[in-house]
Design a protein around this motif. Structure first.
Motif, PDB file in Angstrom:
ATOM      1  N   ARG A  14      26.601  31.864 -66.356  1.00  0.00           N
ATOM      2  CA  ARG A  14      27.225  30.709 -67.020  1.00  0.00           C
ATOM      3  C   ARG A  14      26.300  30.149 -68.089  1.00  0.00           C
ATOM      4  O   ARG A  14      26.699  29.940 -69.229  1.00  0.00           O
ATOM      5  CB  ARG A  14      27.552  29.627 -66.001  1.00  0.00           C
ATOM      6  CG  ARG A  14      28.165  28.370 -66.649  1.00  0.00           C
ATOM      7  CD  ARG A  14      27.954  27.117 -65.838  1.00  0.00           C
ATOM      8  NE  ARG A  14      26.532  26.859 -65.653  1.00  0.00           N
ATOM      9  CZ  ARG A  14      26.000  26.373 -64.550  1.00  0.00           C
ATOM     10  NH1 ARG A  14      26.756  26.075 -63.507  1.00  0.00           N
ATOM     11  NH2 ARG A  14      24.716  26.160 -64.455  1.00  0.00           N
ATOM     12  N   ASP A  15      25.045  29.900 -67.726  1.00  0.00           N
ATOM     13  CA  ASP A  15      24.094  29.324 -68.677  1.00  0.00           C
ATOM     14  C   ASP A  15      23.896  30.231 -69.891  1.00  0.00           C
ATOM     15  O   ASP A  15      23.848  29.755 -71.031  1.00  0.00           O
ATOM     16  CB  ASP A  15      22.753  29.060 -68.004  1.00  0.00           C
ATOM     17  CG  ASP A  15      22.825  27.966 -66.946  1.00  0.00           C
ATOM     18  OD1 ASP A  15      23.832  27.228 -66.898  1.00  0.00           O
ATOM     19  OD2 ASP A  15      21.859  27.864 -66.158  1.00  0.00           O
TER      20      ASP A  15
ATOM     21  N   ARG B 178      22.971  32.348 -51.648  1.00  0.00           N
ATOM     22  CA  ARG B 178      22.206  31.565 -52.626  1.00  0.00           C
ATOM     23  C   ARG B 178      21.906  32.389 -53.876  1.00  0.00           C
ATOM     24  O   ARG B 178      22.033  31.898 -55.008  1.00  0.00           O
ATOM     25  CB  ARG B 178      20.912  31.048 -52.007  1.00  0.00           C
ATOM     26  CG  ARG B 178      21.102  29.827 -51.121  1.00  0.00           C
ATOM     27  CD  ARG B 178      19.764  29.247 -50.650  1.00  0.00           C
ATOM     28  NE  ARG B 178      19.125  30.070 -49.634  1.00  0.00           N
ATOM     29  CZ  ARG B 178      19.406  30.007 -48.327  1.00  0.00           C
ATOM     30  NH1 ARG B 178      20.304  29.169 -47.882  1.00  0.00           N
ATOM     31  NH2 ARG B 178      18.779  30.789 -47.473  1.00  0.00           N
TER      32      ARG B 178
ATOM     33  N   VAL C 266      25.124  32.770 -56.020  1.00  0.00           N
ATOM     34  CA  VAL C 266      25.430  31.531 -56.739  1.00  0.00           C
ATOM     35  C   VAL C 266      24.442  31.358 -57.896  1.00  0.00           C
ATOM     36  O   VAL C 266      24.845  31.007 -59.020  1.00  0.00           O
ATOM     37  CB  VAL C 266      25.421  30.312 -55.790  1.00  0.00           C
ATOM     38  CG1 VAL C 266      25.473  29.005 -56.573  1.00  0.00           C
ATOM     39  CG2 VAL C 266      26.586  30.389 -54.812  1.00  0.00           C
ATOM     40  N   ASP C 267      23.163  31.623 -57.656  1.00  0.00           N
ATOM     41  CA  ASP C 267      22.160  31.519 -58.722  1.00  0.00           C
ATOM     42  C   ASP C 267      22.459  32.494 -59.859  1.00  0.00           C
ATOM     43  O   ASP C 267      22.329  32.152 -61.040  1.00  0.00           O
ATOM     44  CB  ASP C 267      20.754  31.778 -58.181  1.00  0.00           C
ATOM     45  CG  ASP C 267      20.237  30.654 -57.307  1.00  0.00           C
ATOM     46  OD1 ASP C 267      20.843  29.552 -57.290  1.00  0.00           O
ATOM     47  OD2 ASP C 267      19.218  30.884 -56.613  1.00  0.00           O
ATOM     48  N   ASP C 268      22.866  33.721 -59.518  1.00  0.00           N
ATOM     49  CA  ASP C 268      23.214  34.715 -60.542  1.00  0.00           C
ATOM     50  C   ASP C 268      24.412  34.242 -61.370  1.00  0.00           C
ATOM     51  O   ASP C 268      24.404  34.358 -62.604  1.00  0.00           O
ATOM     52  CB  ASP C 268      23.533  36.069 -59.911  1.00  0.00           C
ATOM     53  CG  ASP C 268      22.308  36.795 -59.398  1.00  0.00           C
ATOM     54  OD1 ASP C 268      21.174  36.390 -59.731  1.00  0.00           O
ATOM     55  OD2 ASP C 268      22.479  37.781 -58.646  1.00  0.00           O
TER      56      ASP C 268
ATOM     57  N   ARG D  30      33.069  29.097 -68.054  1.00  0.00           N
ATOM     58  CA  ARG D  30      33.860  28.303 -67.101  1.00  0.00           C
ATOM     59  C   ARG D  30      34.266  29.148 -65.899  1.00  0.00           C
ATOM     60  O   ARG D  30      34.222  28.683 -64.754  1.00  0.00           O
ATOM     61  CB  ARG D  30      35.101  27.727 -67.789  1.00  0.00           C
ATOM     62  CG  ARG D  30      34.815  26.537 -68.666  1.00  0.00           C
ATOM     63  CD  ARG D  30      36.090  25.861 -69.151  1.00  0.00           C
ATOM     64  NE  ARG D  30      36.923  26.729 -69.970  1.00  0.00           N
ATOM     65  CZ  ARG D  30      36.765  26.918 -71.280  1.00  0.00           C
ATOM     66  NH1 ARG D  30      35.810  26.289 -71.921  1.00  0.00           N
ATOM     67  NH2 ARG D  30      37.567  27.727 -71.932  1.00  0.00           N
TER      68      ARG D  30
ATOM     69  N   ALA E 121      31.085  30.371 -58.960  1.00  0.00           N
ATOM     70  CA  ALA E 121      29.906  29.860 -58.255  1.00  0.00           C
ATOM     71  C   ALA E 121      30.301  28.732 -57.307  1.00  0.00           C
ATOM     72  O   ALA E 121      29.821  28.676 -56.164  1.00  0.00           O
ATOM     73  CB  ALA E 121      28.855  29.376 -59.249  1.00  0.00           C
ATOM     74  N   GLU E 122      31.166  27.844 -57.768  1.00  0.00           N
ATOM     75  CA  GLU E 122      31.634  26.762 -56.900  1.00  0.00           C
ATOM     76  C   GLU E 122      32.396  27.306 -55.696  1.00  0.00           C
ATOM     77  O   GLU E 122      32.209  26.839 -54.570  1.00  0.00           O
ATOM     78  CB  GLU E 122      32.523  25.796 -57.685  1.00  0.00           C
ATOM     79  CG  GLU E 122      31.755  24.906 -58.634  1.00  0.00           C
ATOM     80  CD  GLU E 122      32.662  23.939 -59.372  1.00  0.00           C
ATOM     81  OE1 GLU E 122      33.865  24.248 -59.567  1.00  0.00           O
ATOM     82  OE2 GLU E 122      32.164  22.863 -59.741  1.00  0.00           O
TER      83      GLU E 122
ATOM     84  N   HIS F 284      31.312  29.525 -63.636  1.00  0.00           N
ATOM     85  CA  HIS F 284      31.069  28.254 -62.939  1.00  0.00           C
ATOM     86  C   HIS F 284      32.057  28.083 -61.781  1.00  0.00           C
ATOM     87  O   HIS F 284      31.661  27.699 -60.669  1.00  0.00           O
ATOM     88  CB  HIS F 284      31.180  27.096 -63.923  1.00  0.00           C
ATOM     89  CG  HIS F 284      31.000  25.759 -63.290  1.00  0.00           C
ATOM     90  ND1 HIS F 284      29.785  25.329 -62.793  1.00  0.00           N
ATOM     91  CD2 HIS F 284      31.877  24.765 -63.060  1.00  0.00           C
ATOM     92  CE1 HIS F 284      29.933  24.121 -62.279  1.00  0.00           C
ATOM     93  NE2 HIS F 284      31.197  23.751 -62.428  1.00  0.00           N
TER      94      HIS F 284
ATOM     95  N   ASP G  97      25.375  31.172 -61.827  1.00  0.00           N
ATOM     96  CA  ASP G  97      24.913  30.050 -62.647  1.00  0.00           C
ATOM     97  C   ASP G  97      24.127  30.552 -63.863  1.00  0.00           C
ATOM     98  O   ASP G  97      24.246  30.007 -64.959  1.00  0.00           O
ATOM     99  CB  ASP G  97      24.058  29.085 -61.832  1.00  0.00           C
ATOM    100  CG  ASP G  97      24.872  28.239 -60.870  1.00  0.00           C
ATOM    101  OD1 ASP G  97      26.104  28.103 -61.061  1.00  0.00           O
ATOM    102  OD2 ASP G  97      24.268  27.704 -59.915  1.00  0.00           O
ATOM    103  N   GLY G  98      23.337  31.595 -63.671  1.00  0.00           N
ATOM    104  CA  GLY G  98      22.593  32.181 -64.789  1.00  0.00           C
ATOM    105  C   GLY G  98      23.508  32.803 -65.827  1.00  0.00           C
ATOM    106  O   GLY G  98      23.272  32.678 -67.038  1.00  0.00           O
TER     107      GLY G  98
END
Length: 110
Positions: A92-93, A82, A85-87, A30, A36-37, A33, A89-90
Protein backbone atom coordinates in the motif's frame (compact mmCIF):
# COMPACT_ATOMS: atom_id res chain seq x y z
CA UNK A 1 -2.55 -7.62 -6.96
CA UNK A 2 -6.17 -6.75 -7.54
CA UNK A 3 -5.44 -3.37 -9.12
CA UNK A 4 -4.06 -5.09 -12.22
CA UNK A 5 -7.53 -6.55 -12.91
CA UNK A 6 -9.19 -3.13 -12.83
CA UNK A 7 -6.89 -1.55 -15.37
CA UNK A 8 -3.32 -1.44 -16.45
CA UNK A 9 -1.19 0.61 -14.12
CA UNK A 10 1.87 0.23 -16.33
CA UNK A 11 2.07 -0.12 -20.06
CA UNK A 12 4.14 0.76 -23.09
CA UNK A 13 4.10 4.39 -24.20
CA UNK A 14 6.43 4.08 -27.11
CA UNK A 15 10.16 4.09 -27.49
CA UNK A 16 10.69 6.76 -24.83
CA UNK A 17 9.39 4.91 -21.79
CA UNK A 18 6.30 3.64 -20.00
CA UNK A 19 2.93 5.08 -19.18
CA UNK A 20 1.81 4.83 -15.57
CA UNK A 21 -1.78 5.43 -14.48
CA UNK A 22 -1.35 6.79 -10.96
CA UNK A 23 -5.11 6.64 -10.34
CA UNK A 24 -5.00 2.88 -10.82
CA UNK A 25 -2.04 2.70 -8.46
CA UNK A 26 -4.08 4.55 -5.82
CA UNK A 27 -6.93 2.11 -6.33
CA UNK A 28 -4.47 -0.74 -5.80
CA UNK A 29 -3.28 0.92 -2.60
CA UNK A 30 -6.86 1.00 -1.31
CA UNK A 31 -7.27 -2.68 -2.23
CA UNK A 32 -4.09 -3.59 -0.33
CA UNK A 33 -5.27 -1.58 2.68
CA UNK A 34 -8.66 -3.33 2.66
CA UNK A 35 -6.97 -6.73 2.45
CA UNK A 36 -4.67 -5.87 5.34
CA UNK A 37 -7.66 -4.84 7.44
CA UNK A 38 -9.50 -8.06 6.56
CA UNK A 39 -6.51 -10.25 7.43
CA UNK A 40 -6.12 -8.42 10.75
CA UNK A 41 -9.79 -9.10 11.56
CA UNK A 42 -9.37 -12.80 10.74
CA UNK A 43 -6.23 -12.93 12.89
CA UNK A 44 -8.05 -11.31 15.81
CA UNK A 45 -11.01 -13.70 15.44
CA UNK A 46 -8.66 -16.69 15.44
CA UNK A 47 -6.90 -15.34 18.53
CA UNK A 48 -10.29 -15.01 20.25
CA UNK A 49 -11.12 -18.63 19.41
CA UNK A 50 -7.82 -19.83 20.84
CA UNK A 51 -8.45 -17.80 23.98
CA UNK A 52 -12.03 -19.04 24.37
CA UNK A 53 -11.20 -22.68 23.69
CA UNK A 54 -8.22 -22.92 26.00
CA UNK A 55 -6.72 -26.28 25.06
CA UNK A 56 -8.20 -27.29 21.69
CA UNK A 57 -6.14 -30.49 21.54
CA UNK A 58 -8.04 -32.59 24.04
CA UNK A 59 -6.83 -34.42 27.09
CA UNK A 60 -5.89 -37.80 25.65
CA UNK A 61 -2.33 -38.98 25.00
CA UNK A 62 -2.30 -37.52 21.48
CA UNK A 63 -3.56 -34.15 22.65
CA UNK A 64 -0.98 -34.13 25.43
CA UNK A 65 1.80 -34.85 22.94
CA UNK A 66 0.61 -32.15 20.54
CA UNK A 67 0.29 -29.69 23.44
CA UNK A 68 4.07 -29.77 23.84
CA UNK A 69 4.58 -27.95 20.54
CA UNK A 70 1.26 -26.07 20.39
CA UNK A 71 2.48 -22.76 21.89
CA UNK A 72 5.31 -22.52 19.35
CA UNK A 73 3.00 -23.49 16.49
CA UNK A 74 0.44 -20.91 17.58
CA UNK A 75 3.11 -18.22 17.79
CA UNK A 76 4.30 -19.13 14.29
CA UNK A 77 0.75 -18.80 12.96
CA UNK A 78 0.37 -15.31 14.42
CA UNK A 79 3.85 -14.28 13.27
CA UNK A 80 2.78 -15.19 9.74
CA UNK A 81 -0.39 -13.13 10.08
CA UNK A 82 1.68 -10.16 11.28
CA UNK A 83 4.13 -10.55 8.41
CA UNK A 84 1.36 -10.74 5.84
CA UNK A 85 -0.34 -7.60 7.19
CA UNK A 86 3.05 -5.83 7.20
CA UNK A 87 3.66 -6.92 3.58
CA UNK A 88 0.25 -5.64 2.50
CA UNK A 89 0.89 -2.35 4.31
CA UNK A 90 4.24 -2.08 2.52
CA UNK A 91 2.58 -2.66 -0.84
CA UNK A 92 0.00 0.00 0.00
CA UNK A 93 2.69 2.49 1.01
CA UNK A 94 4.72 1.80 -2.12
CA UNK A 95 1.72 2.27 -4.38
CA UNK A 96 0.67 5.49 -2.61
CA UNK A 97 4.18 6.93 -2.83
CA UNK A 98 4.61 5.81 -6.43
CA UNK A 99 1.26 7.30 -7.42
CA UNK A 100 2.24 10.63 -5.81
CA UNK A 101 5.49 10.73 -7.77
CA UNK A 102 3.82 9.91 -11.09
CA UNK A 103 1.04 12.42 -10.44
CA UNK A 104 3.59 15.15 -9.71
CA UNK A 105 5.53 14.24 -12.84
CA UNK A 106 2.36 14.45 -14.96
CA UNK A 107 1.06 17.63 -13.32
CA UNK A 108 4.07 19.57 -12.00
CA UNK A 109 2.02 22.74 -11.53
CA UNK A 110 -0.57 20.96 -9.41
Amino acid sequence: MVFLRKGRALGPKGADGYYTDWTVMRSGARDAHEKAEYVAVVRDELQAVFTAEGNPLGGDQYGAELAKTFPAQKETIFDLFRSYVDDLDGIRDGLVNGAKMYEIAENPDG
